[in-house]
Design a protein around this motif. Structure first.
Motif, PDB file in Angstrom:
ATOM      1  N   UNK A 414       1.071  -1.130  -0.236  1.00 32.02           N
ATOM      2  CA  UNK A 414       0.066  -0.075  -0.162  1.00 32.02           C
ATOM      3  C   UNK A 414       0.965   1.208   0.209  1.00 32.02           C
ATOM      4  N   UNK A 415       0.638   2.066  -1.044  1.00 35.88           N
ATOM      5  CA  UNK A 415       1.324   3.366  -1.033  1.00 35.88           C
ATOM      6  C   UNK A 415       0.822   4.375  -0.107  1.00 35.88           C
ATOM      7  N   UNK A 416       1.391   4.597   0.832  1.00 34.40           N
ATOM      8  CA  UNK A 416       0.561   5.514   1.891  1.00 34.40           C
ATOM      9  C   UNK A 416       1.385   6.658   2.408  1.00 34.40           C
ATOM     10  N   UNK A 417       1.117   7.507   3.083  1.00 33.67           N
ATOM     11  CA  UNK A 417       1.817   8.561   3.772  1.00 33.67           C
ATOM     12  C   UNK A 417       1.324   9.023   4.923  1.00 33.67           C
ATOM     13  N   UNK A 418       2.222   9.701   5.822  1.00 35.42           N
ATOM     14  CA  UNK A 418       1.784  10.255   7.121  1.00 35.42           C
ATOM     15  C   UNK A 418       2.140  11.687   7.295  1.00 35.42           C
ATOM     16  N   UNK A 419       1.364  12.314   7.875  1.00 38.31           N
ATOM     17  CA  UNK A 419       1.916  13.759   8.185  1.00 38.31           C
ATOM     18  C   UNK A 419       1.931  13.975   9.662  1.00 38.31           C
ATOM     19  N   UNK A 420       3.180  14.554  10.230  1.00 38.03           N
ATOM     20  CA  UNK A 420       2.802  14.556  11.603  1.00 38.03           C
ATOM     21  C   UNK A 420       1.848  15.409  11.942  1.00 38.03           C
ATOM     22  N   UNK A 421       1.451  14.925  13.359  1.00 29.87           N
ATOM     23  CA  UNK A 421       0.358  15.687  14.102  1.00 29.87           C
ATOM     24  C   UNK A 421       1.076  16.855  14.922  1.00 29.87           C
ATOM     25  N   UNK A 422       2.204  16.730  15.090  1.00 34.28           N
ATOM     26  CA  UNK A 422       2.939  17.696  15.969  1.00 34.28           C
ATOM     27  C   UNK A 422       4.244  17.374  15.562  1.00 34.28           C
ATOM     28  N   UNK A 423       5.230  18.566  15.910  1.00 35.03           N
ATOM     29  CA  UNK A 423       6.586  18.656  15.749  1.00 35.03           C
ATOM     30  C   UNK A 423       7.480  17.686  16.712  1.00 35.03           C
ATOM     31  N   UNK A 424       7.448  16.322  16.590  1.00 33.07           N
ATOM     32  CA  UNK A 424       8.283  15.685  17.643  1.00 33.07           C
ATOM     33  C   UNK A 424       8.157  14.385  16.699  1.00 33.07           C
ATOM     34  N   UNK A 425       9.256  13.577  16.837  1.00 35.74           N
ATOM     35  CA  UNK A 425       9.512  12.357  16.014  1.00 35.74           C
ATOM     36  C   UNK A 425       8.476  11.404  16.560  1.00 35.74           C
ATOM     37  N   UNK A 426       7.859  11.268  17.712  1.00 36.95           N
ATOM     38  CA  UNK A 426       7.056  10.345  18.143  1.00 36.95           C
ATOM     39  C   UNK A 426       5.672  10.176  17.303  1.00 36.95           C
ATOM     40  N   UNK A 427       5.399  11.343  16.852  1.00 36.88           N
ATOM     41  CA  UNK A 427       4.150  11.608  15.961  1.00 36.88           C
ATOM     42  C   UNK A 427       4.333  10.654  14.833  1.00 36.88           C
ATOM     43  N   UNK A 428       5.333  10.326  14.197  1.00 39.38           N
ATOM     44  CA  UNK A 428       5.516   9.276  13.159  1.00 39.38           C
ATOM     45  C   UNK A 428       5.733   7.984  13.847  1.00 39.38           C
TER      46      UNK A 428
END
Length: 520
Positions: A414-428
């Motif tokens: 599955x070609x997917x993507x994710x945008x960070x919910x907030x500026x911290x690596x844990x969001x990804x």
């Protein structure tokens, strides 16, 4: 080129003040924008994204320029010494119908969102609020959530553990209030059309019927900070084609248009050209629980996954990327995302031998957005060319359908993507843990899960230890190729030079039009 799963932390800065003098403003304060698809929901509890909705819904804080935390519905905040109790004083604010926004509206909203029956895709963001994880898992009652109202203006949140990025989280519309009276009044109609909703942000939604391709954000005259809002209206139209939107921009019917990679080549020297980076990472998800036994066996083989990653030349796939440094640099894993045809072929043969498979045919699921066409075609070509015996079939379908299939596990790749919910690596990082609702491929590494959990719990208040936990987690998933990252985004646009004051952030609520205006 750095291709880590996570982007750098955005720098914080002070919100720039806007002049209230009328000399610089055009007589008509109307912004015309395009949207890539119809709105899926206006219920903050179960939206699939919050890129623009911060303009009609306000949370305790608002995300301002350069990722800064600026005032929202919280007039003031007190934090206990142990970092586990937040006491928010809710300002005198009103819903779009003139009724009061109260602390109880926040209590109701939060409990409603974490209730399993609500099926919120973002309920995991409440993790750390007392009992939230157990409630989401159906093990405790929503009434046990660590929130309470004391009078109309005091909202108290109790955490299981300190959360270093908690104030950043509170800029998200997800954590905003919901009127219980409105939900009860409209019942099943609630949030199905623009008129069946109360708005707390700078604008209110009009003209949306639930399925149509045109709507407007109109200035909310009940908004607590309405004096700062200059735009009277934002007109939205749905356009899937960047050819269409470019034509509309050139006809002065749009004030902002995103460009395709082909358009960028011809227009990057245009005076109206601008870029807006955003912390979205595109990646391939493997279905570790594939319904086809042969494909499941193949995708669960580490050598095969590594071979797929090493067969992709990301410099060819994405030209002139602008990726983050810091975290990405520190977490880079050798031979994980760099193009290496020879090693890819070696690992591929080894993987086939280990699984007893001679030929493999998989289907790559992707949304049929225009930008995905060239990407899926390249991936099919590169993988089939470099990996002997592999056939990649493409299934490009409307985004909502693709997302639904992915959620139900009906895919191979599955070609997917994710945008960070907030500026911290844990969001990804947290989306690939075993209990995440977004872990569609069911990747499950005990080492990875433990490292993310450690960063969020025992090391939550130890900055350097927490950072190292996240570095190690990133290295773990890259060594496994639990997912295969492809690129990070840097969007290119043409923008009307008379449009000023748009705030665009690299994470969380992407577009903030509160201070935008049309200059003379």
């Amino acid at each position: 080129m750095s291709l880590a799963l996570v982007t750098v932390l955005a720098a914080c800065g002070k919100q720039s003040s806007q002049s209230t003098g009328s000399g610089k403003y055009a007589s008509s304060q109307v912004l015309n924008l395009s949207y890539p698809s119809s709105l899926d929901s206006i219920d903050i509890s179960n939206m699939s994204g919050y890129g623009s909705t911060g303009n009609i819904f306000e949370s305790l804080y608002r995300l301002g320029k350069n990722g800064s935390i600026t005032p929202g519905l919280a007039k003031s905040t007190k934090v206990s010494k142990d970092g586990k109790t937040y006491t928010f004083t809710i300002r005198n604010a009103k819903w779009s119908d003139g009724s009061k926004i109260t602390a109880q509206d926040f209590v109701y909203s939060w409990k409603r969102t974490v209730t399993p029956a609500t099926k919120s895709q973002y309920a995991y963001l409440f993790s750390g609020v007392k009992n939230a994880d157990e409630i989401v898992a159906g093990k405790k009652s929503p009434d046990t959530l660590g929130v309470k109202a004391k009078g109309q203006h005091t909202f108290i949140v109790t955490l299981d553990k300190p959360i270093t990025y908690f104030k950043k989280l509170m800029t998200y519309p997800l954590f905003g209030p919901i009127s219980e009276k409105a939900v009860k009044k409209w019942g099943s109609k609630y949030a199905t059309k623009a008129q069946y909703m109360l708005y707390s942000g700078p604008f209110k939604l009009t003209g949306w019927t639930g399925t149509n391709n045109k709507w407007q954000f109109v200035k909310n005259d009940q908004y607590w900070d309405k004096k700062a809002v200059h735009l009277q209206k934002i007109n939205y139209t749905v356009n899937e084609s960047t050819t269409t939107t470019l034509n509309l921009f050139q006809e002065k019917k749009l004030d902002l248009t995103q460009l395709s990679s082909e358009q960028v080549k011809n227009l990057k020297s245009n005076a109206d050209y601008t870029t807006y980076p955003y912390s979205i990472t595109a990646f391939l998800i493997y279905n570790f629980q594939d319904s086809n036994a042969t494909i499941k066996k193949a995708l669960n083989n580490k050598n095969i996954r590594q071979a797929i990653s090493l067969s992709i030349n990301r410099k060819t796939l994405v030209k002139d990327p602008k990726n983050g440094k810091d975290f990405a640099d520190e977490s880079t894993v050798k031979n994980s995302t760099s193009y290496n045809k020879a090693l890819a072929q070696k690992l591929w043969k080894q993987g086939l031998k280990e699984t007893g498979i001679k030929k493999l045919s998989v289907t790559m699921l992707a949304s049929n957005e225009e930008s995905n066409k060239a990407i899926t075609q390249y991936l099919k070509s590169a993988l089939e060319k470099n990996l002997d015996g592999l056939t990649v079939n493409l299934s490009t379908i409307p985004d909502k359908v693709a997302s639904s299939r992915a959620q139900s596990g009906n895919f191979d790749l599955y070609l997917s993507h994710w945008g960070a919910d907030f500026t911290d690596p844990i969001s990804h990082l947290q989306i690939m843990t075993n209990n995440s609702g977004y872990n569609y491929g069911k990747y499950n590494s005990s080492t990875y899960n433990a490292l993310v959990k450690k960063a969020q719990n025992q090391d939550a208040n130890k900055a350097s230890a927490r950072w190292q936990d996240m570095i190690n987690a990133e290295k773990t998933i890259m060594q496994d190729q639990g997912i295969t990252p492809l690129y990070q985004t840097n969007y290119s646009y043409l923008q009307n030079p008379k449009v000023k004051g748009i705030i665009h952030n690299t994470a969380g609520t992407q577009w903030n039009y509160k201070y935008a205006y049309i200059a003379k």
